[in-house]
Design a protein around this motif. Structure first.
Motif, short mmCIF file in Angstrom:
data_model
loop_
_atom_site.label_atom_id
_atom_site.label_comp_id
_atom_site.label_asym_id
_atom_site.label_seq_id
_atom_site.Cartn_x
_atom_site.Cartn_y
_atom_site.Cartn_z
N SER A 228 16.37 -1.24 -5.46
CA SER A 228 16.66 -0.05 -4.64
C SER A 228 15.38 0.72 -4.35
O SER A 228 15.17 1.19 -3.23
N TRP A 229 14.54 0.85 -5.37
CA TRP A 229 13.27 1.57 -5.18
C TRP A 229 12.37 0.81 -4.19
O TRP A 229 11.78 1.41 -3.30
N VAL A 230 12.30 -0.51 -4.34
CA VAL A 230 11.47 -1.31 -3.43
C VAL A 230 12.00 -1.20 -1.99
O VAL A 230 11.22 -1.10 -1.05
N GLU A 231 13.32 -1.18 -1.81
CA GLU A 231 13.90 -1.02 -0.48
C GLU A 231 13.46 0.31 0.14
O GLU A 231 13.20 0.39 1.34
N GLU A 232 13.36 1.34 -0.70
CA GLU A 232 12.87 2.64 -0.24
C GLU A 232 11.40 2.53 0.20
O GLU A 232 11.01 3.08 1.23
N LEU A 233 10.59 1.82 -0.58
CA LEU A 233 9.18 1.63 -0.22
C LEU A 233 9.06 0.87 1.10
O LEU A 233 8.20 1.18 1.92
N VAL A 234 9.93 -0.11 1.31
CA VAL A 234 9.93 -0.87 2.56
C VAL A 234 10.26 0.06 3.74
O VAL A 234 9.60 0.00 4.78
N ARG A 235 11.27 0.92 3.55
CA ARG A 235 11.66 1.85 4.62
C ARG A 235 10.51 2.76 5.03
O ARG A 235 10.39 3.13 6.19
N PHE A 236 9.67 3.14 4.08
CA PHE A 236 8.54 4.02 4.37
C PHE A 236 7.26 3.25 4.68
O PHE A 236 6.19 3.82 4.73
N ASP A 237 7.39 1.93 4.89
CA ASP A 237 6.27 1.07 5.25
C ASP A 237 5.13 1.14 4.24
O ASP A 237 3.95 1.13 4.59
N THR A 238 5.50 1.21 2.95
CA THR A 238 4.52 1.30 1.87
C THR A 238 4.40 -0.02 1.12
O THR A 238 3.33 -0.38 0.66
N PHE A 239 5.49 -0.76 1.01
CA PHE A 239 5.55 -2.01 0.24
C PHE A 239 4.83 -3.14 0.94
O PHE A 239 5.01 -3.35 2.14
N ILE A 240 4.01 -3.89 0.19
CA ILE A 240 3.35 -5.08 0.72
C ILE A 240 3.92 -6.33 0.05
O ILE A 240 4.32 -7.27 0.72
N ALA A 241 3.96 -6.34 -1.29
CA ALA A 241 4.45 -7.51 -2.02
C ALA A 241 4.76 -7.09 -3.46
O ALA A 241 4.35 -6.03 -3.91
N GLY A 242 5.43 -7.98 -4.19
CA GLY A 242 5.70 -7.72 -5.60
C GLY A 242 6.64 -8.76 -6.18
O GLY A 242 7.42 -9.36 -5.44
N GLU A 243 6.51 -8.97 -7.47
CA GLU A 243 7.34 -9.95 -8.17
C GLU A 243 7.45 -9.55 -9.64
O GLU A 243 6.50 -9.02 -10.21
N PRO A 244 8.59 -9.86 -10.28
CA PRO A 244 8.65 -9.73 -11.74
C PRO A 244 7.93 -10.92 -12.37
O PRO A 244 7.77 -11.96 -11.73
N LEU A 245 7.48 -10.75 -13.59
CA LEU A 245 6.81 -11.84 -14.31
C LEU A 245 7.64 -12.23 -15.52
O LEU A 245 8.31 -11.40 -16.13
N GLU A 246 7.58 -13.49 -15.88
CA GLU A 246 8.25 -13.96 -17.09
C GLU A 246 7.45 -13.50 -18.31
O GLU A 246 6.27 -13.16 -18.20
N ASN A 247 8.09 -13.49 -19.48
CA ASN A 247 7.45 -12.99 -20.70
C ASN A 247 6.39 -13.93 -21.27
O ASN A 247 5.47 -13.48 -21.95
N GLU A 248 6.49 -15.22 -21.00
CA GLU A 248 5.56 -16.18 -21.57
C GLU A 248 4.20 -16.09 -20.87
O GLU A 248 4.13 -15.91 -19.67
#
Length: 116
Positions: free
Chosen positions: A32-52
């Motif tokens: 939801s937060w990332v969708e907000e960043l997209v709406r404001f043309d702020t988001f470029i990229a992002g991913e979660p990382l695994e723990n290992e």
């Protein structure tokens, strides 16, 4: 606009003990937060990382305290902002920052100018 890397740091032990329902709730909040960043043309990229993970290369010496062994980088976002202060203000709006679940390290991405 300048690019910034947001390194998401959190308690890896807490992550490993979360139920599937809690994990899905966390993912939904971040999405939801990332969708907000997209709406404001702020988001470029992002991913979660695994723990290992594996550390490779020489350990860098430090004058301060070492990172707590149970803390780790669980994901990243790349955003654009006018300044480090604006990027930090954007990061402060993350729901998991507000809920005191994570910390975010905000780093400007160095611009390298190449000669033609």
């Amino acid at each position: 606009m300048k690019k910034f890397l947001l390194l998401i740091r959190e308690d890896i032990t807490r992550l490993s003990q979360m139920s599937e329902e809690e994990i899905q709730q966390d993912i939904a909040e971040m999405n939801s937060w990332v969708e907000e960043l997209v709406r404001f043309d702020t988001f470029i990229a992002g991913e979660p990382l695994e723990n290992e993970y594996r550390m490779v290369g020489k350990q860098v010496e430090t004058d301060g305290l070492l990172m707590d062994a149970k803390e780790g980088i669980s994901g990243y976002l790349m955003i654009q902002a006018e300044s480090l202060q604006q990027a930090a203000a954007i990061a402060a709006q993350c729901p998991h920052i507000i809920q005191d679940k994570i910390s975010i390290e905000v780093r400007p991405i160095m611009e390298i100018h190449q000669e033609p």
